[in-house]
Design a protein around this motif. Structure first.
Motif, PDB file in Angstrom:
ATOM      1  N   THR A   4     -23.324   2.961 -19.119  1.00 39.06           N
ATOM      2  CA  THR A   4     -21.784   2.652 -18.901  1.00 39.06           C
ATOM      3  C   THR A   4     -21.783   1.333 -18.176  1.00 39.06           C
ATOM      4  OG1 THR A   4     -21.610   3.632 -16.692  1.00 39.06           O
ATOM      5  CG2 THR A   4     -21.160   5.191 -18.625  1.00 39.06           C
ATOM      6  N   THR A   5     -20.414   0.874 -18.200  1.00 40.17           N
ATOM      7  CA  THR A   5     -20.384  -0.596 -17.698  1.00 40.17           C
ATOM      8  C   THR A   5     -20.520  -0.516 -16.111  1.00 40.17           C
ATOM      9  OG1 THR A   5     -18.483  -0.768 -19.313  1.00 40.17           O
ATOM     10  CG2 THR A   5     -18.687  -2.244 -17.448  1.00 40.17           C
ATOM     11  N   ARG A   6     -20.280   0.508 -15.561  1.00 40.05           N
ATOM     12  CA  ARG A   6     -20.626   0.635 -14.097  1.00 40.05           C
ATOM     13  C   ARG A   6     -22.120   0.632 -13.724  1.00 40.05           C
ATOM     14  NH1 ARG A   6     -17.512   2.778  -9.470  1.00 40.05           N
ATOM     15  NH2 ARG A   6     -18.904   3.073  -7.826  1.00 40.05           N
ATOM     16  N   GLU A   7     -22.784   1.289 -14.546  1.00 36.04           N
ATOM     17  CA  GLU A   7     -24.486   1.434 -14.434  1.00 36.04           C
ATOM     18  C   GLU A   7     -24.933   0.084 -15.030  1.00 36.04           C
ATOM     19  OE1 GLU A   7     -24.848   6.294 -15.359  1.00 36.04           O
ATOM     20  OE2 GLU A   7     -25.105   4.982 -16.844  1.00 36.04           O
ATOM     21  N   GLU A   8     -24.425  -0.354 -15.912  1.00 36.56           N
ATOM     22  CA  GLU A   8     -24.962  -1.640 -16.506  1.00 36.56           C
ATOM     23  C   GLU A   8     -24.985  -2.877 -15.635  1.00 36.56           C
ATOM     24  OE1 GLU A   8     -22.449  -4.483 -19.241  1.00 36.56           O
ATOM     25  OE2 GLU A   8     -23.775  -3.396 -20.540  1.00 36.56           O
ATOM     26  N   MET A   9     -23.912  -2.698 -14.556  1.00 36.68           N
ATOM     27  CA  MET A   9     -24.013  -3.866 -13.863  1.00 36.68           C
ATOM     28  C   MET A   9     -25.449  -4.251 -12.792  1.00 36.68           C
ATOM     29  SD  MET A   9     -20.209  -3.715 -12.158  1.00 36.68           S
ATOM     30  CE  MET A   9     -20.571  -2.648 -10.765  1.00 36.68           C
ATOM     31  N   GLU A  21     -24.884 -12.068 -14.516  1.00 38.72           N
ATOM     32  CA  GLU A  21     -23.808 -12.128 -15.072  1.00 38.72           C
ATOM     33  C   GLU A  21     -22.474 -11.506 -14.512  1.00 38.72           C
ATOM     34  OE1 GLU A  21     -22.104 -10.597 -19.495  1.00 38.72           O
ATOM     35  OE2 GLU A  21     -24.236 -11.376 -19.194  1.00 38.72           O
ATOM     36  N   HIS A  22     -22.680 -10.364 -14.009  1.00 37.82           N
ATOM     37  CA  HIS A  22     -21.548  -9.433 -13.607  1.00 37.82           C
ATOM     38  C   HIS A  22     -21.111 -10.061 -12.190  1.00 37.82           C
ATOM     39  CE1 HIS A  22     -21.173  -6.463 -16.505  1.00 37.82           C
ATOM     40  NE2 HIS A  22     -22.184  -6.335 -16.665  1.00 37.82           N
ATOM     41  N   ASN A  36     -28.569  -8.048 -16.447  1.00 38.77           N
ATOM     42  CA  ASN A  36     -26.785  -8.232 -16.439  1.00 38.77           C
ATOM     43  C   ASN A  36     -26.420  -8.465 -14.907  1.00 38.77           C
ATOM     44  OD1 ASN A  36     -27.055  -7.754 -19.339  1.00 38.77           O
ATOM     45  ND2 ASN A  36     -26.676  -5.564 -18.658  1.00 38.77           N
ATOM     46  N   LYS A  64     -18.734 -13.051 -12.534  1.00 40.63           N
ATOM     47  CA  LYS A  64     -17.433 -12.794 -13.367  1.00 40.63           C
ATOM     48  C   LYS A  64     -16.622 -11.958 -12.013  1.00 40.63           C
ATOM     49  CE  LYS A  64     -18.947 -12.385 -18.139  1.00 40.63           C
ATOM     50  NZ  LYS A  64     -19.150 -11.420 -19.155  1.00 40.63           N
TER      51      LYS A  64
END
Length: 105
Positions: free
Chosen positions: A19-24, A32-33, A29, A36
């Motif tokens: 998920t977006t939360r796990e991808e951080m 990049e996170h 990644n 941002k």
């Protein structure tokens, strides 16, 4: 028994798309996170710089590196084994058989 073995582990959770939360937190990644990210409308990171840049280097092999390589050692050991086996065989038929065996091997 075979059917039971085929079903083994099917009830366990498997990998899933992050998920977006796990991808951080994935190493690729994370930078990049963080760049941002905003806290209260203010950027978390003002700037970034590379502390280490990798420069490609040519590999220089010495004769010791080549001679002490495991592939070279096992090749020489195999040649020694073949020669020693043929030296022990007094019969020509056995010598030809062992030579053909090692060529196929």
């Amino acid at each position: 028994m075979v059917a039971l073995w085929n079903e083994f582990g099917h009830w366990l959770p498997s990998d899933h798309v992050a998920t977006t939360r796990e991808e951080m937190y994935l190493p690729d990644n994370l930078k990049e996170h963080v760049e941002k990210a905003n806290i209260g409308g203010q950027k978390l990171v003002l700037g970034s710089r590379d502390l280490f840049t990798k420069t490609p280097q040519k590999a220089v092999l010495s004769w010791q590196d080549i001679l002490l390589d495991p592939q070279t050692i096992f090749f020489l050991l195999g040649i020694f084994t073949i020669l020693f086996t043929n030296w022990q065989n007094k019969n020509l038929k056995n010598r030809l058989y062992s030579i053909s065996f090692y060529l196929v091997l």
